[in-house]
Scaffold this active site. Structure first.
Site, short mmCIF file in Angstrom:
data_model
loop_
_atom_site.label_atom_id
_atom_site.label_comp_id
_atom_site.label_asym_id
_atom_site.label_seq_id
_atom_site.Cartn_x
_atom_site.Cartn_y
_atom_site.Cartn_z
N LYS A 30 0.85 -1.19 0.00
CA LYS A 30 0.00 0.00 0.00
C LYS A 30 0.88 1.24 0.00
O LYS A 30 1.62 1.49 0.95
CB LYS A 30 -0.89 0.02 1.26
CG LYS A 30 -1.96 1.09 1.19
CD LYS A 30 -2.67 1.33 2.49
CE LYS A 30 -2.14 2.49 3.28
NZ LYS A 30 -2.04 3.76 2.58
N GLU B 8 9.43 1.36 11.11
CA GLU B 8 10.45 2.41 11.01
C GLU B 8 9.74 3.75 11.07
O GLU B 8 8.89 4.04 10.23
CB GLU B 8 11.24 2.24 9.72
CG GLU B 8 11.99 0.92 9.69
CD GLU B 8 12.81 0.76 8.43
OE1 GLU B 8 13.59 1.65 8.12
OE2 GLU B 8 12.64 -0.28 7.76
N CYS C 277 13.21 11.33 6.84
CA CYS C 277 13.19 10.99 8.27
C CYS C 277 14.59 11.15 8.87
O CYS C 277 14.75 11.33 10.06
CB CYS C 277 12.64 9.60 8.51
SG CYS C 277 13.16 8.43 7.29
N GLU D 235 8.92 16.08 16.07
CA GLU D 235 9.31 15.98 14.67
C GLU D 235 8.45 16.94 13.84
O GLU D 235 7.23 16.86 13.89
CB GLU D 235 9.13 14.55 14.17
CG GLU D 235 9.83 14.32 12.87
CD GLU D 235 9.65 12.91 12.31
OE1 GLU D 235 10.54 12.47 11.59
OE2 GLU D 235 8.62 12.27 12.61
#
Ligand SMILES: Cc1cc2nc3c(=O)[nH]c(=O)nc-3n(C[C@H](O)[C@H](O)[C@H](O)COP(=O)(O)OP(=O)(O)OC[C@H]3O[C@@H](n4cnc5c(N)ncnc54)[C@H](O)[C@@H]3O)c2cc1C
Length: 1008
Positions: A674, A755, A789, A885
């Site tokens: 996906k 992750e 990231c 973040e």
């Protein structure tokens, strides 16, 4: 008639005779420097340490810092120099205020040997002295790479002032030969284009040319008025085509078309050099005015070979030294043959190269007043004197500037002087006989090109290696080099083609069947949100169920398909990705706002994932004997888990999706993939790639749709055995939690590969190289808009260095090119979508309240989701901008007292993904390597840009479950281990030895 070779030998012998009349050691400064160089020529490790120490020294402030570094670099060494260093260190500890300055003075003197003066005034004194020796000059300004436009402006102004000063001071000077003086103006300035524009991108020559020519034009204009000569130096290969194009462009302009006093450099160590030179000559003829060419071998050989080794590309330089020498000679002849349009200069210290040029000139009856020899300041003095004596025109290349910005130049000279293959070392340090030194280089070229094997990182095979670590036997796909016009054109035409098909609809792919429904979701271009890149079919729960069934059914067959067949599927996919490389990059530019090179990097990574996992599966697929014992054998091997559900993010829209799916497929699982809702088209492209590669129906299924519906449904599904997720912490934690619940009918404990994000920190030590620190920090924080990231979001500066870093960081950020990434050379594009845009702006507002807004770009394109690059200072570790973040182009700068505090701050968040350190203190580097909490730690480089096989990627704490994509143990996450033991003894009789590996446990056995 004498042969050319005997003429060369005779001339060479004459030069040597003159040189030997006034013998001089290789390095004119005696004592300290002589000794250092002698040691470094005999000990490679010492040489590396010495050059690293020399490079850091000018930036060290106090005596204790110097002594500390001296100790760290040398004291544990086992070479002849360590007793000397030991004495030095002991003395230094006793009287640091004397010994450290003495050391610094010694190194400064060493540098002064190659630097003609600190400034214009200084250099004039040197030039006057040379004039009495009949040696001319070209002056160069040290400190090539600039990180901001402020620095580029300063450089341009410096060049301008220098030109005025040189012209003023030399007004009365006349030509040393008194002949053909009109070809060789007294004032000669050498300029480097990298010093004039901070945002040069090889992919965007037009942009570089526009910016650099605006700086060069006034300089050229003034040089013309003053009767001076301007030479454009040649730097690394990445800038070569732009430099050539720039030179031709300006000098074809009406204002300069008839100006003969501009020159350029051709580097004979480049394979392209002959074609470039011939092209220049053709251009020069069409222009109708002469121009200068300085022929050199090239000063960046080590850099070019290292860089190519890292990028997996073919080096642009010759690999055997005699090839460069022979090419130099070939181009010498080309220059002389075209003497009517080119004014040649030969930049070499090699007596063979020089004697050859003299011989060819005579053969072609070219007067010695019509060309010149150029040599570097501080090197080969006796050769310069010999050439003057022989009646040749000699010009010295005189760098001017401060020691700190001049370090790159100094290190290049040290390398050149101590190079095993260099002429100067051979003649002046090793006393190689003249006859040997004057041999025809063509005779010395080894036909087998064996030098190739000496190149770093150039392993040529991708076979599975059972013993070596994964990275050693793996070769990454090379990056596309946008240096070449051909690559630029291919990318432009791919963008053009992809633009034509924007708005297409993309089906689901279940069990080999394409399913297109009316339930479509648009995917938009974040740079132009009214533009729809494509429509993805929205999968319903029904379709998700069908996908699970199809995968389950396919799994039963696929799991028994041989490893070799599975590996070959991935390799075919890699080939298709390579073939469609530009097209796929173009899709990424439109769909997620990646710049050209970032998009290409993503496709390269996808290719690498396929080839790497294929290689790794071949390794893991062979059952391995656990222990050698008589009469029994136990083989450890792996089985696939079942159905894997892969959920990927949009920020590496093809690479991460491909990596997780490829890992699932090659390990024998059936996969449902996906893509992110924001990168459906990229996902659909990847499905096409695997379909073409021949993935069997049901082994790979493609479901686009909403994470909250089909995503959640599949994560919880009893028939899904494994979930591989890369994305936000919020979603990751939910998946982790719900996958932990065992559902009725579930066969396996669900495995989750998770992750997530990071809040990555880079610490800058007091002795860091600031050019590198700024360049890499800016790239890591603002490249791809800070949406990796791995991106840098916290810059931690030791207070000692704070002002010096900030002084350069903010202008560097202010120089970034923000815009639509479809345009080449754009560094900062749009963020992915409107929610991200709003969220990042909210964080910026939070930052404004919590900390100090130190910089925010003023201008960004009015349409599209563009966030101005933003820097906050006075940030404290507990502030939200330092902990959460943000995933955008926002950098928080934190000031700390010392390295202990820096580590505490760096480690003080929930995350541990990437981290970095800029330092030149070996001890501090070791300390950070040990103590920084992050899955990937990068020293003295960007904290982004992990490469498959080389930098296995993934974090821990709240950044991830400790897996390493692109690493040798990654595939194990998709497998369950099994051990099969057989008693092989019969009535006490047993085979002597069991094989270390055996074939796979497959039944029925596949036919060979
Ligand atoms: C006046 C002047 C201006 C210069 N301007 C420039 C410039 O603009 N740009 C630039 O790049 N350089 C420039 N140089 C530097 C120049 O490239 C080096 O000084 C030169 O390469 C040294 O060559 P040599 O003939 O003196 O010595 P040699 O010892 O004969 O040659 C050394 C050179 O051989 C080449 N080489 C070394 N090992 C190998 C190998 N294994 N395979 C293939 N080739 C190898 C390298 O180019 C190396 O520098 C300039 C030099 C001078 C004198």
């Amino acid at each position: 008639m004498r042969s050319l070779q005997s003429d060369v030998e005779q001339r060479g012998a004459r030069i040597f005779e003159l040189v030997d009349k006034h013998p001089e050691r290789l390095f004119s400064k005696a004592g300290f420097y002589q000794r250092l160089m002698a040691f470094s020529m005999h000990d490679e490790r010492f040489k590396t340490q010495l050059f690293q120490f020399v490079a850091v020294l000018p930036s060290l402030r106090g005596s204790s810092e110097i002594i500390q570094h001296l100790e760290e670099y040398f004291s544990d060494d086992n070479n002849g120099f360590s007793p000397l260093v030991g004495v030095g260190i002991r003395a230094a500890r006793l009287v640091p205020w004397i010994s450290a300055p003495v050391l610094r003075w010694n190194v400064s003197e060493m540098a002064r040997q190659f630097i003609a003066g600190r400034n214009g005034n200084d250099v004039i004194a040197t030039l006057r002295k040379r004039r009495t020796q009949k040696i001319g000059f070209t002056v160069d300004v040290l400190g090539e790479a600039v990180v901001s436009e402020t620095e580029a402006d300063e450089h341009a102004a410096f060049y301008g002032d220098l030109l005025e000063k040189l012209a003023r001071e030399t007004r009365e000077w006349t030509d040393p030969l008194g002949k053909d003086a009109e070809l060789f103006p007294v004032v000669n300035l050498s300029v480097k284009i990298s010093a004039l524009y901070s945002q040069i991108s090889p992919a965007a020559p037009a942009d570089a040319i526009a910016h650099v020519s605006s700086k060069l034009r006034p300089l050229f204009r003034r040089a013309r008025e003053l009767g001076a000569f301007i030479n454009v130096d040649m730097e690394s290969y990445a800038l070569k085509n732009t430099t050539l194009e720039l030179f031709k462009t300006i000098l074809t302009e009406p204002e300069f078309k008839d100006w003969p006093h501009a020159g350029i450099v051709i580097q004979a160590y480049l394979r392209d050099s002959e074609a470039d030179l011939r092209d220049l000559i053709e251009w020069g003829r069409a222009r109708g005015t002469r121009f200068g060419v300085r022929l050199v071998k090239g000063a960046y050989w080590d850099y070019e070979t290292t860089k190519s080794g890292q990028n997996g590309s073919n080096p642009p330089v010759f690999l055997q030294k005699p090839e460069s020498d022979a090419n130099f000679e070939k181009l010498t002849r080309v220059l002389f043959e075209n003497n009517s349009v080119v004014t040649p200069a030969f930049g070499s210290h090699n007596v063979r190269s020089i004697a050859h040029a003299q011989a060819v000139a005579d053969e072609l009856r070219i007067d010695r007043s019509r060309f010149e020899f150029q040599l570097l300041y501080g090197m080969a003095g006796p050769i310069k004197r010999a050439l003057v004596k022989m009646g040749y025109r000699v010009r010295e290349y005189c760098p001017v500037g401060e020691l700190l910005p001049g370090m790159a130049y100094l290190v290049r000279r040290l390398l050149e002087n101590t190079s095993n293959e260099g002429f100067l070392r051979a003649k002046f340090a090793e006393n190689v006989p003249a006859k040997e030194l004057l041999r025809d280089p063509r005779e010395l070229i080894k036909p087998d090109g064996s030098a190739i094997d000496t190149l770093k990182g150039s392993s040529h095979k991708n076979g599975a290696s059972l013993n070596a670590t994964a990275g050693h036997s793996f070769r990454n796909a090379p990056l596309v080099s946008f240096i070449y016009k051909d690559s630029q054109d291919k990318m432009q035409s791919a963008l053009h083609e992809v633009r034509k098909r924007l708005g297409e609809k993309y089906p689901l792919y279940i069990g080999g069947e394409k399913i297109l429904t009316d339930n479509l979701t648009p995917s938009v271009n974040p740079a132009e949100p009214t533009q729809i890149v494509g429509y993805g079919t929205e999968a319903s729960i029904d379709e998700a169920e069908r996908a699970v069934k199809a995968a389950r059914a396919a799994f039963e067959k696929w799991r028994w398909t041989s490893v070799e067949e599975r590996a070959q599927l991935l390799e075919r996919a890699a080939g298709i990705l390579e073939r469609r490389r530009y097209e796929l990059s173009a899709v990424e530019v439109f769909e997620v706002g990646k710049s050209w090179s970032e998009a290409d990097g993503d496709i390269r990574e996808a290719i690498d994932f396929c080839t790497f996992y294929a290689q790794q599966m071949r390794r893991l697929g062979r059952p391995k004997l656990t222990q050698q014992v008589p009469g029994e054998e136990s083989y450890h091997h792996y089985l696939p888990r079942g159905v894997a559900f892969v959920i990927a993010p949009w920020n590496f829209p093809i690479a991460i999706l491909c990596g997780m799916a490829a890992a699932g497929v090659v390990t024998g699982n059936a996969v449902i993939m996906k893509p992110s809702e924001q990168s459906i088209v990229c996902g659909a492209m990847l499905m096409q790639v695997f379909e073409e590669a021949g993935v069997p129906p049901g082994v790979l299924n493609f479901l686009s749709g909403h994470g909250s519906t089909i995503g959640a449904h599949l994560v919880n599904h009893k028939d899904v055995d494994l979930v591989a997720f890369t994305g936000s912490r919020e979603v990751g934690l939910k998946i982790w939690e719900s996958a932990g619940i065992t559902r009725p009918g579930q066969r396996e404990l669900k495995r989750v590969i998770c992750e997530m994000g990071g809040k990555n920190a880079m610490i800058v030590d007091a002795d860091a190289d600031l050019d590198e620190t700024i360049m890499y920090s800016i790239y890591a924080a603002f490249g791809f808009q800070g949406q990796k990231c791995s991106a840098l979001s916290r810059l931690i500066l030791l207070e000692e260095n704070y002002d010096r870093v900030m002084e350069r960081l903010i202008p560097a950020a202010a120089s970034l090119r923000v815009g639509n990434p479809a345009e080449p050379g754009i560094m900062v594009g749009p963020v992915i979508d409107e929610p991200a845009y709003r969220r990042i702006l909210e964080y910026i507002e939070i930052g404004k309240k919590e900390a100090k807004l130190a910089y925010q770009a003023k201008e960004v394109p009015p349409h599209g989701y563009f966030i101005p690059p933003t820097i906050f200072t006075d940030v404290k570790p507990n502030m939200r901008v330092a902990r959460e973040e943000i995933f955008g182009p926002v950098l928080s700068v934190l000031k700390v007292h010392d390295l202990d505090e820096a580590l505490e701050v760096a480690n003080g968040t929930d995350y541990a993904l990437t981290g970095g350190f800029f330092s030149r203190s070996p001890d501090n580097i070791e300390r950070v390597k040990a103590r920084l909490e992050a899955g990937n730690i990068y020293i003295n480089r960007s904290c982004t840009g992990a490469i498959v096989g080389r930098h296995p990627f993934g974090g821990f704490k709240m950044s991830g479950s400790g897996t390493k994509a692109g690493g040798e143990d990654y595939l194990l996450n998709f497998l369950v281990p099994r051990v099969v033991t057989e008693n092989t003894s019969r009535h006490g009789f047993a085979p002597e030895k069991s094989p270390e590996y055996r074939d796979e446990f497959l039944w029925p056995k596949p036919r060979q």
